[in-house]
Design a protein around this motif. Structure first.
Motif, PDB file in Angstrom:
ATOM      1  N   ASN A 160      18.856  24.124  16.122  1.00 21.02           N
ATOM      2  CA  ASN A 160      18.289  24.076  14.773  1.00 21.02           C
ATOM      3  C   ASN A 160      19.174  23.300  13.798  1.00 21.02           C
ATOM      4  OD1 ASN A 160      20.407  25.851  14.345  1.00 21.02           O
ATOM      5  ND2 ASN A 160      19.104  27.659  14.210  1.00 21.02           N
ATOM      6  N   GLY A 161      20.245  22.684  14.329  1.00 17.11           N
ATOM      7  CA  GLY A 161      21.105  21.834  13.505  1.00 17.11           C
ATOM      8  C   GLY A 161      22.378  22.484  13.012  1.00 17.11           C
ATOM      9  N   LEU A 162      22.527  23.787  13.173  1.00 19.12           N
ATOM     10  CA  LEU A 162      23.748  24.470  12.745  1.00 19.12           C
ATOM     11  C   LEU A 162      24.902  24.159  13.694  1.00 19.12           C
ATOM     12  CD1 LEU A 162      22.381  28.001  11.747  1.00 19.12           C
ATOM     13  CD2 LEU A 162      23.051  26.136  10.216  1.00 19.12           C
ATOM     14  N   LYS A 163      26.097  24.029  13.131  1.00 19.08           N
ATOM     15  CA  LYS A 163      27.286  23.761  13.941  1.00 19.08           C
ATOM     16  C   LYS A 163      28.392  24.742  13.556  1.00 19.08           C
ATOM     17  CE  LYS A 163      26.453  18.793  14.560  1.00 19.08           C
ATOM     18  NZ  LYS A 163      27.039  17.433  14.470  1.00 19.08           N
ATOM     19  N   TYR A 164      29.059  25.297  14.576  1.00 22.93           N
ATOM     20  CA  TYR A 164      30.161  26.228  14.354  1.00 22.93           C
ATOM     21  C   TYR A 164      31.428  25.600  14.931  1.00 22.93           C
ATOM     22  CZ  TYR A 164      26.491  29.614  13.334  1.00 22.93           C
ATOM     23  OH  TYR A 164      25.404  30.253  12.794  1.00 22.93           O
ATOM     24  N   PRO A 165      32.445  25.387  14.096  1.00 24.10           N
ATOM     25  CA  PRO A 165      33.659  24.693  14.561  1.00 24.10           C
ATOM     26  C   PRO A 165      34.467  25.510  15.557  1.00 24.10           C
ATOM     27  CG  PRO A 165      33.993  25.581  12.360  1.00 24.10           C
ATOM     28  CD  PRO A 165      32.534  25.799  12.689  1.00 24.10           C
ATOM     29  N   SER A 166      35.270  24.810  16.346  1.00 21.63           N
ATOM     30  CA  SER A 166      36.195  25.484  17.254  1.00 21.63           C
ATOM     31  C   SER A 166      37.328  26.096  16.441  1.00 21.63           C
ATOM     32  CB  SER A 166      36.773  24.488  18.268  1.00 21.63           C
ATOM     33  OG  SER A 166      35.778  23.980  19.112  1.00 21.63           O
ATOM     34  N   PHE A 167      37.947  27.128  16.978  1.00 17.01           N
ATOM     35  CA  PHE A 167      39.075  27.756  16.293  1.00 17.01           C
ATOM     36  C   PHE A 167      40.256  26.790  16.279  1.00 17.01           C
ATOM     37  CE2 PHE A 167      43.074  30.202  16.675  1.00 17.01           C
ATOM     38  CZ  PHE A 167      43.065  30.798  15.425  1.00 17.01           C
ATOM     39  N   ASN A 168      40.842  26.595  15.111  1.00 20.68           N
ATOM     40  CA  ASN A 168      41.968  25.669  14.967  1.00 20.68           C
ATOM     41  C   ASN A 168      43.279  26.436  15.133  1.00 20.68           C
ATOM     42  OD1 ASN A 168      43.794  23.702  14.330  1.00 20.68           O
ATOM     43  ND2 ASN A 168      43.022  23.297  12.286  1.00 20.68           N
ATOM     44  N   SER A 169      43.940  26.228  16.269  1.00 24.97           N
ATOM     45  CA  SER A 169      45.187  26.941  16.551  1.00 24.97           C
ATOM     46  C   SER A 169      46.396  26.014  16.478  1.00 24.97           C
ATOM     47  CB  SER A 169      45.117  27.567  17.947  1.00 24.97           C
ATOM     48  OG  SER A 169      44.928  26.556  18.929  1.00 24.97           O
ATOM     49  N   SER A 170      46.236  24.851  15.819  1.00 25.78           N
ATOM     50  CA  SER A 170      47.298  23.842  15.803  1.00 25.78           C
ATOM     51  C   SER A 170      48.592  24.367  15.177  1.00 25.78           C
ATOM     52  CB  SER A 170      46.829  22.585  15.065  1.00 25.78           C
ATOM     53  OG  SER A 170      46.420  22.898  13.742  1.00 25.78           O
ATOM     54  N   TYR A 171      48.473  25.183  14.109  1.00 29.94           N
ATOM     55  CA  TYR A 171      49.678  25.700  13.448  1.00 29.94           C
ATOM     56  C   TYR A 171      50.483  26.585  14.399  1.00 29.94           C
ATOM     57  CZ  TYR A 171      52.614  28.556  10.409  1.00 29.94           C
ATOM     58  OH  TYR A 171      53.688  29.222   9.850  1.00 29.94           O
ATOM     59  N   PHE A 172      49.794  27.523  15.050  1.00 27.83           N
ATOM     60  CA  PHE A 172      50.482  28.440  15.961  1.00 27.83           C
ATOM     61  C   PHE A 172      51.014  27.697  17.188  1.00 27.83           C
ATOM     62  CE2 PHE A 172      47.219  31.044  13.805  1.00 27.83           C
ATOM     63  CZ  PHE A 172      48.067  31.879  13.107  1.00 27.83           C
ATOM     64  N   GLU A 173      50.267  26.704  17.668  1.00 28.72           N
ATOM     65  CA  GLU A 173      50.726  25.918  18.814  1.00 28.72           C
ATOM     66  C   GLU A 173      51.996  25.140  18.466  1.00 28.72           C
ATOM     67  OE1 GLU A 173      47.547  23.444  20.047  1.00 28.72           O
ATOM     68  OE2 GLU A 173      46.474  25.044  21.080  1.00 28.72           O
ATOM     69  N   LYS A 174      52.024  24.585  17.256  1.00 29.93           N
ATOM     70  CA  LYS A 174      53.203  23.833  16.813  1.00 29.93           C
ATOM     71  C   LYS A 174      54.423  24.747  16.744  1.00 29.93           C
ATOM     72  CE  LYS A 174      54.870  20.927  13.010  1.00 29.93           C
ATOM     73  NZ  LYS A 174      54.546  20.356  11.669  1.00 29.93           N
TER      74      LYS A 174
ATOM     75  N   TYR B 261      54.014  33.732  18.403  1.00 27.72           N
ATOM     76  CA  TYR B 261      53.071  32.706  17.957  1.00 27.72           C
ATOM     77  C   TYR B 261      51.976  32.468  18.987  1.00 27.72           C
ATOM     78  CZ  TYR B 261      55.987  31.659  13.940  1.00 27.72           C
ATOM     79  OH  TYR B 261      56.669  31.759  12.753  1.00 27.72           O
ATOM     80  N   GLN B 262      52.318  32.560  20.262  1.00 25.77           N
ATOM     81  CA  GLN B 262      51.303  32.425  21.313  1.00 25.77           C
ATOM     82  C   GLN B 262      50.290  33.574  21.216  1.00 25.77           C
ATOM     83  OE1 GLN B 262      53.878  32.267  24.758  1.00 25.77           O
ATOM     84  NE2 GLN B 262      53.813  30.030  24.848  1.00 25.77           N
ATOM     85  N   ALA B 263      50.791  34.788  20.958  1.00 28.58           N
ATOM     86  CA  ALA B 263      49.911  35.953  20.837  1.00 28.58           C
ATOM     87  C   ALA B 263      49.034  35.856  19.594  1.00 28.58           C
ATOM     88  CB  ALA B 263      50.749  37.231  20.792  1.00 28.58           C
ATOM     89  N   LYS B 264      49.592  35.343  18.474  1.00 25.45           N
ATOM     90  CA  LYS B 264      48.805  35.181  17.247  1.00 25.45           C
ATOM     91  C   LYS B 264      47.635  34.240  17.489  1.00 25.45           C
ATOM     92  CE  LYS B 264      52.002  36.138  13.404  1.00 25.45           C
ATOM     93  NZ  LYS B 264      51.065  36.945  12.616  1.00 25.45           N
ATOM     94  N   ALA B 265      47.905  33.129  18.159  1.00 24.43           N
ATOM     95  CA  ALA B 265      46.843  32.161  18.438  1.00 24.43           C
ATOM     96  C   ALA B 265      45.770  32.776  19.320  1.00 24.43           C
ATOM     97  CB  ALA B 265      47.437  30.920  19.098  1.00 24.43           C
ATOM     98  N   ALA B 266      46.193  33.488  20.379  1.00 21.25           N
ATOM     99  CA  ALA B 266      45.240  34.096  21.313  1.00 21.25           C
ATOM    100  C   ALA B 266      44.402  35.178  20.636  1.00 21.25           C
ATOM    101  CB  ALA B 266      45.996  34.678  22.511  1.00 21.25           C
TER     102      ALA B 266
END
Length: 259
Positions: free
Chosen positions: A60-74, A124-129
């Motif tokens: 129907n055109g709606l889009k849901y973004p992926s979770f951004n874990s870049s901060y925790f990964e860094k 940080y790995q646990a926070k992202a997960a």
């Protein structure tokens, strides 16, 4: 649940105490509960195409973004380097003590600095997960509440992750976890999940059915050369997934609900 948040009519079958690498203890419970209450029917159906930048693209055109874990990964990457370097230095000191045959040689456990780095990395790995799992739970519950029939691609994520250019992005998007949550929540709450073959869903025009062939991943929009309909690549794929789900459901002798 009751007003104070305590589950009623439950029986604890097993419990396990876990010590996480972060140093925190968790209690894991296996309980026997009554069948969950079904969600009310909405007479709606949807096709879902999964992606990297957008985790779920709906027909129907709606889009849901992926979770951004870049901060925790860094942060985890920074502490991983510190942990590896500190542990290496500690090993050298322990080896020196052993070679010098000192009376009270130090052990790895006697150095707290590398253990601190290990816990910080794990934190940080646990926070992202945990935040990724929370995001997926909220999104899948929302979708199951909104739609009675959900059609999705029957993707083999294990095979897709053999592509070294996409493996990390696919893992971060958590396609497999997203699919598993949809499966058991649809079963719990009386909804229907249909998995369809993803073949040609990005190539076929959802309006006229013309197959325009393979397209590079960087092409996100295209125009059908037969009917001149302009498509968003992902939304078009989601519509085709819904069409395939409708056909599959009809083949099972069930009627597709109308939106």
């Amino acid at each position: 649940t009751s007003k104070n948040g305590v589950l009623q009519n439950t029986k604890i079958k097993r419990y396990t105490v876990l010590l996480e690498p972060t140093g925190k203890y968790y209690l894991s419970l296996q309980v026997e509960i009554s069948e969950p209450e079904k969600y009310s029917l909405t007479d709606k159906q949807v096709g879902i195409d999964v992606g990297v930048a957008d985790l779920a693209i709906l027909s129907n055109g709606l889009k849901y973004p992926s979770f951004n874990s870049s901060y925790f990964e860094k942060k985890a990457k920074i502490w991983q380097k510190k942990y590896s370097r500190r542990r290496h230095l500690v090993k050298l000191l322990v080896l020196q003590n052993k070679n010098k045959r000192v009376l009270c040689p130090r052990s790895l456990e006697s150095f707290a600095n590398w253990q601190k780095a290990q816990k910080s990395k794990a934190k940080y790995q646990a926070k992202a997960a945990n935040q990724r799992r929370d995001y997926l739970h909220k999104l899948t519950t929302h979708l199951v509440k909104q739609y009675d029939v959900i059609a999705t691609e029957d993707l083999k994520t294990k095979n897709l992750q053999k592509n070294h250019h996409l493996a990390k992005s696919i893992a971060n998007a958590s396609w497999r976890m997203f699919r598993q949550m949809l499966e058991y929540k649809c079963e719990w709450y009386g909804k229907k999940l249909i998995a369809v073959d993803p073949k040609n869903t990005s190539r076929i025009c959802s309006k006229c059915g013309y197959n325009s062939g393979a397209k590079p991943l960087e092409i996100r929009e295209w125009t059908c050369s037969k009917c001149q309909t302009k498509h968003d690549r992902d939304i078009n794929a989601a519509v085709n997934i819904l069409h395939k789900g409708s056909t599959k459901l009809s083949g099972q002798g069930l009627a597709m609900v109308t939106s």
